[in-house]
Scaffold this motif. Structure first.
Motif, PDB file in Angstrom:
ATOM      1  N   MET A   1     -11.171  17.227   2.507  1.00  0.00           N
ATOM      2  CA  MET A   1     -10.752  15.881   2.100  1.00  0.00           C
ATOM      3  C   MET A   1     -10.471  14.926   3.142  1.00  0.00           C
ATOM      4  SD  MET A   1      -6.830  14.847   0.374  1.00  0.00           S
ATOM      5  CE  MET A   1      -7.093  15.316  -1.038  1.00  0.00           C
ATOM      6  N   LYS A   2     -11.239  13.742   3.147  1.00  0.00           N
ATOM      7  CA  LYS A   2     -11.115  12.921   4.150  1.00  0.00           C
ATOM      8  C   LYS A   2      -9.784  12.383   4.662  1.00  0.00           C
ATOM      9  CE  LYS A   2     -15.447  12.296   5.109  1.00  0.00           C
ATOM     10  NZ  LYS A   2     -16.106  13.122   6.362  1.00  0.00           N
ATOM     11  N   LYS A   3      -9.225  12.187   5.745  1.00  0.00           N
ATOM     12  CA  LYS A   3      -8.011  11.801   6.275  1.00  0.00           C
ATOM     13  C   LYS A   3      -8.306  10.271   6.969  1.00  0.00           C
ATOM     14  CE  LYS A   3      -7.911  15.760   8.414  1.00  0.00           C
ATOM     15  NZ  LYS A   3      -8.848  16.267   7.955  1.00  0.00           N
ATOM     16  N   ILE A   4      -7.480   9.441   6.220  1.00  0.00           N
ATOM     17  CA  ILE A   4      -7.511   8.183   6.662  1.00  0.00           C
ATOM     18  C   ILE A   4      -6.063   7.412   7.367  1.00  0.00           C
ATOM     19  CG2 ILE A   4      -8.095   5.928   5.852  1.00  0.00           C
ATOM     20  CD1 ILE A   4      -9.699   7.210   3.748  1.00  0.00           C
ATOM     21  N   ALA A   5      -6.197   6.943   8.500  1.00  0.00           N
ATOM     22  CA  ALA A   5      -5.110   6.112   8.919  1.00  0.00           C
ATOM     23  C   ALA A   5      -5.291   4.678   9.139  1.00  0.00           C
ATOM     24  CB  ALA A   5      -4.529   6.656  10.543  1.00  0.00           C
ATOM     25  N   ALA A  18      -1.662  -1.552   3.313  1.00  0.00           N
ATOM     26  CA  ALA A  18      -2.971  -0.900   3.054  1.00  0.00           C
ATOM     27  C   ALA A  18      -2.932   0.700   2.867  1.00  0.00           C
ATOM     28  CB  ALA A  18      -3.864  -1.027   4.288  1.00  0.00           C
ATOM     29  N   GLU A  19      -2.170   1.335   3.283  1.00  0.00           N
ATOM     30  CA  GLU A  19      -1.782   2.826   3.029  1.00  0.00           C
ATOM     31  C   GLU A  19      -1.426   2.671   1.379  1.00  0.00           C
ATOM     32  OE1 GLU A  19       1.390   6.195   3.678  1.00  0.00           O
ATOM     33  OE2 GLU A  19       1.489   4.629   4.927  1.00  0.00           O
ATOM     34  N   PHE A  20      -0.495   2.002   0.978  1.00  0.00           N
ATOM     35  CA  PHE A  20       0.077   2.268  -0.559  1.00  0.00           C
ATOM     36  C   PHE A  20      -0.792   1.589  -1.529  1.00  0.00           C
ATOM     37  CE2 PHE A  20       3.750   3.264   1.830  1.00  0.00           C
ATOM     38  CZ  PHE A  20       3.879   4.545   1.505  1.00  0.00           C
ATOM     39  N   VAL A  21      -1.449   0.545  -1.050  1.00  0.00           N
ATOM     40  CA  VAL A  21      -2.507  -0.027  -1.993  1.00  0.00           C
ATOM     41  C   VAL A  21      -3.683   0.890  -2.055  1.00  0.00           C
ATOM     42  CG1 VAL A  21      -4.187  -1.940  -2.222  1.00  0.00           C
ATOM     43  CG2 VAL A  21      -1.966  -2.662  -1.649  1.00  0.00           C
ATOM     44  N   MET A  22      -4.055   1.486  -1.103  1.00  0.00           N
ATOM     45  CA  MET A  22      -5.029   2.580  -1.106  1.00  0.00           C
ATOM     46  C   MET A  22      -4.773   3.543  -2.033  1.00  0.00           C
ATOM     47  SD  MET A  22      -8.276   2.980  -0.259  1.00  0.00           S
ATOM     48  CE  MET A  22      -9.695   3.356   0.829  1.00  0.00           C
ATOM     49  N   LYS A  23      -3.658   3.977  -1.800  1.00  0.00           N
ATOM     50  CA  LYS A  23      -3.093   5.162  -2.381  1.00  0.00           C
ATOM     51  C   LYS A  23      -2.941   4.622  -4.412  1.00  0.00           C
ATOM     52  CE  LYS A  23      -0.328   7.617   0.676  1.00  0.00           C
ATOM     53  NZ  LYS A  23       1.109   7.903   1.218  1.00  0.00           N
ATOM     54  N   ILE A  31      -4.115   9.660   2.874  1.00  0.00           N
ATOM     55  CA  ILE A  31      -3.875   8.272   3.542  1.00  0.00           C
ATOM     56  C   ILE A  31      -2.632   8.024   4.047  1.00  0.00           C
ATOM     57  CG2 ILE A  31      -4.103   5.918   2.704  1.00  0.00           C
ATOM     58  CD1 ILE A  31      -5.768   6.909   0.313  1.00  0.00           C
ATOM     59  N   GLN A  32      -2.474   7.762   5.123  1.00  0.00           N
ATOM     60  CA  GLN A  32      -1.408   7.339   6.015  1.00  0.00           C
ATOM     61  C   GLN A  32      -1.394   6.079   6.588  1.00  0.00           C
ATOM     62  OE1 GLN A  32       0.436  10.657   8.038  1.00  0.00           O
ATOM     63  NE2 GLN A  32      -0.698  12.139   7.097  1.00  0.00           N
ATOM     64  N   SER A  33      -0.545   5.533   7.433  1.00  0.00           N
ATOM     65  CA  SER A  33      -0.369   4.229   8.256  1.00  0.00           C
ATOM     66  C   SER A  33       0.206   4.656   9.476  1.00  0.00           C
ATOM     67  CB  SER A  33      -0.094   3.305   7.601  1.00  0.00           C
ATOM     68  OG  SER A  33       1.169   3.135   7.135  1.00  0.00           O
ATOM     69  N   ARG A  34      -0.261   3.839  10.703  1.00  0.00           N
ATOM     70  CA  ARG A  34       0.543   4.010  11.996  1.00  0.00           C
ATOM     71  C   ARG A  34       0.545   2.568  12.568  1.00  0.00           C
ATOM     72  NH1 ARG A  34       1.224   8.516  10.104  1.00  0.00           N
ATOM     73  NH2 ARG A  34       0.583  10.354  11.011  1.00  0.00           N
ATOM     74  N   ALA A  35       1.349   2.666  13.816  1.00  0.00           N
ATOM     75  CA  ALA A  35       1.565   1.498  14.769  1.00  0.00           C
ATOM     76  C   ALA A  35       0.783   1.630  15.911  1.00  0.00           C
ATOM     77  CB  ALA A  35       2.826   0.976  14.825  1.00  0.00           C
ATOM     78  N   THR A  36       0.241   0.602  16.509  1.00  0.00           N
ATOM     79  CA  THR A  36      -0.159   0.729  18.098  1.00  0.00           C
ATOM     80  C   THR A  36       0.775   0.660  18.988  1.00  0.00           C
ATOM     81  OG1 THR A  36      -0.834  -1.663  18.037  1.00  0.00           O
ATOM     82  CG2 THR A  36      -2.561  -0.181  17.681  1.00  0.00           C
ATOM     83  N   SER A  37       1.966  -0.042  18.667  1.00  0.00           N
ATOM     84  CA  SER A  37       3.173  -0.295  19.574  1.00  0.00           C
ATOM     85  C   SER A  37       4.206   0.699  19.003  1.00  0.00           C
ATOM     86  CB  SER A  37       3.573  -1.476  19.548  1.00  0.00           C
ATOM     87  OG  SER A  37       4.307  -2.040  18.352  1.00  0.00           O
ATOM     88  N   SER A  38       5.298   0.819  19.944  1.00  0.00           N
ATOM     89  CA  SER A  38       6.526   1.562  19.212  1.00  0.00           C
ATOM     90  C   SER A  38       7.618   0.446  19.090  1.00  0.00           C
ATOM     91  CB  SER A  38       6.955   2.404  20.587  1.00  0.00           C
ATOM     92  OG  SER A  38       7.128   1.656  21.751  1.00  0.00           O
ATOM     93  N   TRP A  39       7.276  -0.825  19.098  1.00  0.00           N
ATOM     94  CA  TRP A  39       8.248  -1.672  18.870  1.00  0.00           C
ATOM     95  C   TRP A  39       8.994  -1.701  17.534  1.00  0.00           C
ATOM     96  CZ3 TRP A  39       4.738  -6.550  19.564  1.00  0.00           C
ATOM     97  CH2 TRP A  39       4.352  -6.664  21.095  1.00  0.00           C
ATOM     98  N   ASP A 125      -3.963 -10.014  -0.823  1.00  0.00           N
ATOM     99  CA  ASP A 125      -5.068 -10.208  -1.290  1.00  0.00           C
ATOM    100  C   ASP A 125      -6.436  -9.828  -0.453  1.00  0.00           C
ATOM    101  OD1 ASP A 125      -4.123 -11.678  -3.361  1.00  0.00           O
ATOM    102  OD2 ASP A 125      -4.420 -13.624  -2.406  1.00  0.00           O
ATOM    103  N   ARG A 126      -6.175  -9.997   1.111  1.00  0.00           N
ATOM    104  CA  ARG A 126      -7.077  -9.373   2.030  1.00  0.00           C
ATOM    105  C   ARG A 126      -7.158  -7.711   1.943  1.00  0.00           C
ATOM    106  NH1 ARG A 126      -8.551 -13.174   6.926  1.00  0.00           N
ATOM    107  NH2 ARG A 126      -8.303 -15.119   5.856  1.00  0.00           N
ATOM    108  N   VAL A 127      -5.808  -7.379   1.960  1.00  0.00           N
ATOM    109  CA  VAL A 127      -5.800  -6.028   2.012  1.00  0.00           C
ATOM    110  C   VAL A 127      -6.177  -5.206   0.633  1.00  0.00           C
ATOM    111  CG1 VAL A 127      -4.092  -4.107   1.869  1.00  0.00           C
ATOM    112  CG2 VAL A 127      -3.832  -5.719   3.439  1.00  0.00           C
ATOM    113  N   LEU A 128      -6.116  -5.921  -0.651  1.00  0.00           N
ATOM    114  CA  LEU A 128      -6.670  -5.519  -1.765  1.00  0.00           C
ATOM    115  C   LEU A 128      -8.160  -5.194  -1.796  1.00  0.00           C
ATOM    116  CD1 LEU A 128      -6.358  -4.259  -4.431  1.00  0.00           C
ATOM    117  CD2 LEU A 128      -6.237  -6.439  -5.413  1.00  0.00           C
TER     118      LEU A 128
END
Length: 151
Positions: A1-5, A18-23, A31-39, A125-128
């Protein structure tokens, strides 16, 4: 199974969107999501994104909180998808050299950050559209895992 972040700056607006639209479109991939920052580390999904989920009937995990991408993530995921050019630049800087081929742009144009624009509907709209394109791309991969062009 491909793993996508999916990855954005804070992991409270665009990447969880994007994570939950894709799901909502498929259950064939992890499918998961992450941040580049720790803010925003540990903060919940932005209320504007949650509102978009409710108005468009997108199921989401209310316990989801922001998480910064880690070295282990670069090894674990097959695709690490940045939501804008700045996210991509940060990912390339953070990513071990031998994993950089996993980094991809979400779309040809950056997805605007609704944290700054306030326009969660435009972002949705753009994410979908982008998630639909990614789903098509993933479904058209050949057996060896490489993307193949469709004519």
């Amino acid at each position: 199974m491909k793993k996508i972040a999916f990855v954005c700056l804070g992991n409270i607006c665009r990447s969880p969107m994007a994570e939950f639209v894709m799901k909502s479109l498929t259950d064939k991939y992890e499918i998961q999501s992450r941040a580049t920052s720790s803010w925003e580390h540990g903060n919940p999904i932005h209320k504007g994104t949650q509102g978009i989920f409710r108005s468009h009937g997108v199921p989401y995990d209310t316990s989801k909180t922001s998480q910064q991408i880690s070295k282990n993530d670069f090894e674990y995921f097959d695709y690490i998808i940045g939501m804008d050019e700045s996210n991509l630049a940060d990912l390339y800087q953070m990513c071990p050299q031998d994993q950089q081929d996993k980094i991809q742009a979400f779309a040809s144009e950056s997805v605007p950050d609704p944290w700054y624009t306030g326009d969660f509907e435009e972002t949705y709209d753009r994410v979908l559209t982008g998630c639909q394109a990614w789903l098509s791309r993933l479904e058209n991969e050949s057996e060896n895992g490489k993307y193949k062009e469709t004519l």
